[in-house]
Design an enzyme around this catalytic site. Structure first.
Site, PDB file in Angstrom:
ATOM      1  N   ASP A 142      13.619  39.857  71.884  1.00  0.00           N
ATOM      2  CA  ASP A 142      12.879  40.066  70.761  1.00  0.00           C
ATOM      3  C   ASP A 142      11.492  39.466  70.818  1.00  0.00           C
ATOM      4  O   ASP A 142      11.629  38.081  71.467  1.00  0.00           O
ATOM      5  CB  ASP A 142      13.563  39.886  69.382  1.00  0.00           C
ATOM      6  N   GLU A 143      10.625  39.822  70.251  1.00  0.00           N
ATOM      7  CA  GLU A 143       9.301  38.973  70.434  1.00  0.00           C
ATOM      8  C   GLU A 143       9.321  37.640  69.572  1.00  0.00           C
ATOM      9  O   GLU A 143       8.712  36.759  69.917  1.00  0.00           O
ATOM     10  CB  GLU A 143       8.013  39.789  69.509  1.00  0.00           C
ATOM     11  N   ASP A 144      10.124  37.543  68.696  1.00  0.00           N
ATOM     12  CA  ASP A 144      10.327  36.067  68.203  1.00  0.00           C
ATOM     13  C   ASP A 144      11.443  34.976  68.675  1.00  0.00           C
ATOM     14  O   ASP A 144      11.956  34.115  68.060  1.00  0.00           O
ATOM     15  CB  ASP A 144      10.629  36.403  66.623  1.00  0.00           C
ATOM     16  N   ARG A 160      29.306  63.321  93.026  1.00  0.00           N
ATOM     17  CA  ARG A 160      30.144  61.890  93.101  1.00  0.00           C
ATOM     18  C   ARG A 160      31.055  62.007  94.604  1.00  0.00           C
ATOM     19  O   ARG A 160      31.708  63.020  94.591  1.00  0.00           O
ATOM     20  CB  ARG A 160      30.882  61.602  92.039  1.00  0.00           C
ATOM     21  N   ARG A 191      14.602  50.723  72.844  1.00  0.00           N
ATOM     22  CA  ARG A 191      14.833  49.695  73.706  1.00  0.00           C
ATOM     23  C   ARG A 191      15.635  49.612  75.022  1.00  0.00           C
ATOM     24  O   ARG A 191      15.793  48.905  76.151  1.00  0.00           O
ATOM     25  CB  ARG A 191      15.066  48.290  72.858  1.00  0.00           C
ATOM     26  N   ARG A 238      25.644  46.740  59.576  1.00  0.00           N
ATOM     27  CA  ARG A 238      26.288  46.427  60.609  1.00  0.00           C
ATOM     28  C   ARG A 238      27.800  46.566  60.638  1.00  0.00           C
ATOM     29  O   ARG A 238      28.397  47.030  61.663  1.00  0.00           O
ATOM     30  CB  ARG A 238      26.057  45.106  61.021  1.00  0.00           C
ATOM     31  N   GLU A 288      21.879  48.866  67.379  1.00  0.00           N
ATOM     32  CA  GLU A 288      21.594  49.330  68.790  1.00  0.00           C
ATOM     33  C   GLU A 288      22.317  48.257  69.705  1.00  0.00           C
ATOM     34  O   GLU A 288      22.822  48.705  70.668  1.00  0.00           O
ATOM     35  CB  GLU A 288      20.168  49.536  69.256  1.00  0.00           C
ATOM     36  N   ASP A 289      22.060  47.077  69.418  1.00  0.00           N
ATOM     37  CA  ASP A 289      22.940  45.741  70.308  1.00  0.00           C
ATOM     38  C   ASP A 289      24.243  46.197  70.248  1.00  0.00           C
ATOM     39  O   ASP A 289      25.007  45.848  71.097  1.00  0.00           O
ATOM     40  CB  ASP A 289      22.251  44.513  69.757  1.00  0.00           C
TER      41      ASP A 289
END
Length: 759
Positions: free
Chosen positions: A555-557, A431, A539, A715, A643-644
């Site tokens: 997400d896929e939906d 750094r 992800r 959650r 995870e989110d």
């Protein structure tokens, strides 16, 4: 006889000529310099010269530094050499780099021996290492070794002094003369000289030591750390007293000090003279003689009055209400008030000659502290009065940054020490000094990711960089092999139609193989399929396929239109360090249950943007995978939809800023749980339909049963465990939502850039 005189004369003449030609220049230079020095001595005003300066103190008081029986500098140097030998270690001579080549920078802590207790503070240091991403339980993988023997307090008069350390460390098979070992120490030496002696041979080990003397400090090898108390928090820590971005009010006092006054011994000279600068108005300097068992035997004529004045002021109140705080040396060079002043945004005025400042290898203390001289104490008031108010504000802001980035907890002190050593292993990837001294700090900037400022999301505004004009759509798919759901087909078509989309990457999180390429929809941008490991943390893995700065996590939906994607991306380019997205949730403190709560209801506040539909910088993938310890990623993989939350917590901890919500269409409906979920998916993988970006509304009746309650409970557990791990709650709440200009305004639809958002 005549001839003899002649030869004697010639010999004398030749000698004189030789002396003139070969030694005359040196004689002239010596005479010139002697004259200059004499002139300098004559012109320099003495403190005792009454015609030039008013004498405030006796000459003996200003020039003595303790008792005459104390060691001289030469004797102190000899004592240091008796401890460390003649070794002037450097990384190149006393460190085995080959141990770090195969497994990287890994740290091994010696197992705790039975019957060998450690102090609370040393236990915190060991815990910080063992909970970090550096730790390895296998000594064969280790690059650096930490002793289990408590070496923090090496004052043999202390109850925590560990005896026979030499014998113990020589019996360790990994000791190897101290090579690749790091020894932590806070207190060294003892009364009356406090020479820095540790009481055992450190060999070729590095020292992470408080109150380091510049004469004994080995640059590029040792690390100077701050002196901190046993009450210093393990993690998190209290925030600074000056909030980020705020302008502090004008303080009542300019310069303050309140502390002990040593009547005898080392360090007494400076503290005995502090009363001379006290004026009772904007400069407050208070000392007390009441410390030690026999202070009354040594008290002088000032003690009684000093003790009375000392009790009139509260120490913390002085810190809050002063611009500058004097930080004189104590018995040792460092003191606790150094960190106390930093936290209070009270600019430290250091009076400790020869002190190697903490982490000075990385930190530019010239931007946060005033380094004075003990011999020029009387000039300090006039010196600090000359500092411009804008400069004072910059100093105060820097104290808060340094406190929060490196000193607010034991974790940060230990991790900063390790990162400084890690940078030495690869100087070409280390750094820069700028990264250490600018937000968000060196600990949160990974040189393995990049050493170019433009590759990080934090420095765009400061240096005129801008993020890339394209984004990568990153879709997590869990559909059953052999078929693709209609939502993912529509999603790929909508995203690929965006003028800003560079590529689409699909993370296939099912054990069964993905559908053949012929069954994937045709798109105007490249489509890449990556086989995942069926873990939720996948992800946020830094896949090489992601080449753009911006990542659109989906997400896929998820159901989005091209206009929504375009507008959200344009917003993100203005706030590249934040998460920008559509579905939001919030956290709150549940006082009844004494824990953090989580809600998906519509409220006037938000603190979480779900990564089911959100933009963020790709650097956060590297930070998520490489900066966070493995224990946190395992927590994510074991709890549904955690995870989110962790990604939001991480970004908030780095930026100290909330996420940003953007406009979304109102006709979004809650998706039902898909039955095409992988049957043998990873534990904790939530049904895809429960991660629709329309989740802010309460779940429909079909999801309000046991599964919905379990998901909400997980959650909340996730939120609580993350707060415990970080030591505080990093999430920041906001009441901001960004809409396009003319959104919902009563003007022609043809004048609006994103008309489809209002349908």
């Amino acid at each position: 006889m005549q001839t003899r005189k002649k030869y004697i004369f010639l010999t004398f003449l030749a000698s004189w000529l030789l002396l003139f030609f070969f030694g005359g220049d040196q004689l002239r230079r010596f005479a010139f310099l002697s004259g200059r020095k004499a002139e300098a001595r004559r012109n320099w005003p003495r403190w005792t010269d009454r015609t030039l300066l008013k004498r405030f103190a006796d000459p003996e008081e200003l020039q003595r530094d303790g008792d005459p029986s104390l060691l001289s500098p030469r004797e102190r140097r000899a004592a240091w050499l008796s401890i460390y030998g003649n070794s002037r270690c450097r990384m190149e001579t006393c460190f085995d780099f080959s141990r770090c080549e195969r497994h990287g920078f890994k740290v091994f802590t010696y197992p705790q021996e039975r019957g060998q207790p450690v102090s609370e503070t040393y236990g915190k240091i060991l815990s910080s290492i063992e909970r970090s991403r550096y730790h390895t339980p296998n000594p064969e993988e280790a690059c650096l070794f930490i002793l289990s023997i408590d070496t923090l307090d090496r004052d043999h008069l202390s109850a925590q002094y560990v005896r026979n350390v030499d014998e113990k460390i020589r019996s360790f098979p990994l000791w190897n003369g101290g090579r690749n070992h790091l020894i932590f120490n806070l207190y060294s030496g003892t009364w009356p000289s406090y020479t820095g002696e540790l009481g055992f041979d450190t060999g070729q080990a590095m020292l992470a030591k408080a109150s380091f003397d510049t004469q004994s400090f080995r640059p590029g090898f040792d690390v100077s750390i701050p002196l901190f108390s046993k009450e210093h928090p393990q993690r998190g820590g209290d925030r600074g007293w000056l909030y980020q971005g705020s302008v502090p009010p004008k303080k009542k006092y300019l310069l303050v000090f309140k502390g002990k006054r040593y009547l005898t011994g080392i360090g007494s000279g400076t503290r005995n003279a502090l009363h001379h600068i006290h004026n009772g108005k904007d400069i407050i300097s208070l000392t007390t003689c009441k410390h030690g068992k026999d202070w009354e035997k040594h008290k002088d004529t000032r003690c009684d009055k000093d003790n009375v004045d000392y009790e009139r002021f509260d120490y913390r109140e002085l810190l809050h209400n002063s611009t500058f705080c004097i930080v004189p040396r104590g018995r040792r060079l460092g003191s606790f008030r150094f960190l106390e002043a930093l936290q209070a945004a009270c600019i430290p005025v250091l009076l400790s000659d020869g002190w190697e400042l903490p982490f000075a290898e990385a930190i530019d203390w010239g931007k946060a502290a005033v380094v004075g001289s003990e011999r020029l104490l009387l000039q300090i008031p006039s010196a600090v009065r000359c500092i411009h108010p804008e400069r004072v504000l910059a100093f105060q802001q820097q104290t808060q940054f340094l406190w929060d980035a490196y000193f607010s907890s034991v974790d940060k002190i230990v991790h900063t020490t390790l990162e400084i050593i890690k940078d030495r292993l690869s100087p070409h990837r280390s750094r820069s000094r700028f990264l250490w001294n600018a937000l968000p700090g060196g600990l949160l900037v990974l040189p393995d990711f990049s050493t170019h400022l433009g590759d990080f999301p934090f420095y765009y505004l400061q240096h005129g960089y801008s993020p890339s004009k394209k984004f990568t759509a990153f879709i997590r798919a869990v559909s059953q092999a052999g078929s693709l759901s209609q939502p993912i087909l529509r999603l790929i078509q909508a995203v690929s139609a965006s003028q800003y989309c560079a590529q689409i990457v699909v993370l296939w999180s099912c054990e069964k193989p993905p559908p053949p390429s012929g069954k994937w929809p045709q798109s105007a941008v490249p489509l890449t399929i990556i086989q995942g490991r069926r873990k939720l943390s996948d992800r946020f893995f830094p896949f090489e396929a992601i080449q753009t700065d911006a990542v659109l996590s989906l997400d896929e939906d998820t159901s989005l239109s091209t206009s929504e994607v375009d507008f959200a991306f344009s917003v993100w380019r203005s706030f590249p360090e934040r998460i920008v997205g559509f579905p939001t949730q919030s956290h709150f403190w549940d006082a009844e249950q004494g824990r953090w709560g989580y809600t998906s209801k519509w409220t006037n506040e938000l603190s979480i943007v779900l990564t089911a539909a959100a933009f963020y910088h790709r650097y956060y993938h590297s930070l998520f995978t490489e900066y966070l310890p493995a224990g946190l990623r395992e927590l994510v993989d074991g709890l549904a939809a955690c995870e989110d939350i962790l990604m939001n917590v991480l970004v908030a901890a780095v930026t100290k800023l909330p996420p940003i919500k953007v406009t979304q269409r109102k006709q979004h409906k809650e998706g039902m749980a898909q039955q095409a979920e992988c049957r043998d998916g990873a534990a904790g993988t939530p049904p895809a339909g429960q991660r629709s970006p329309s989740a802010p509304l309460s779940a429909p009746a079909g999801l309000q049963g046991t599964a919905g309650s379990r998901r909400l409970s997980q959650r909340q557990d996730c939120l609580d465990q993350l707060a415990l791990w970080f030591g505080y709650m990093p999430l920041v709440s906001s009441q901001l939502r960004l809409d396009p200009v003319l959104f919902k305004d009563q003007v022609s639809i043809l004048r609006k850039k994103y008309p489809s958002l209002e349908k």
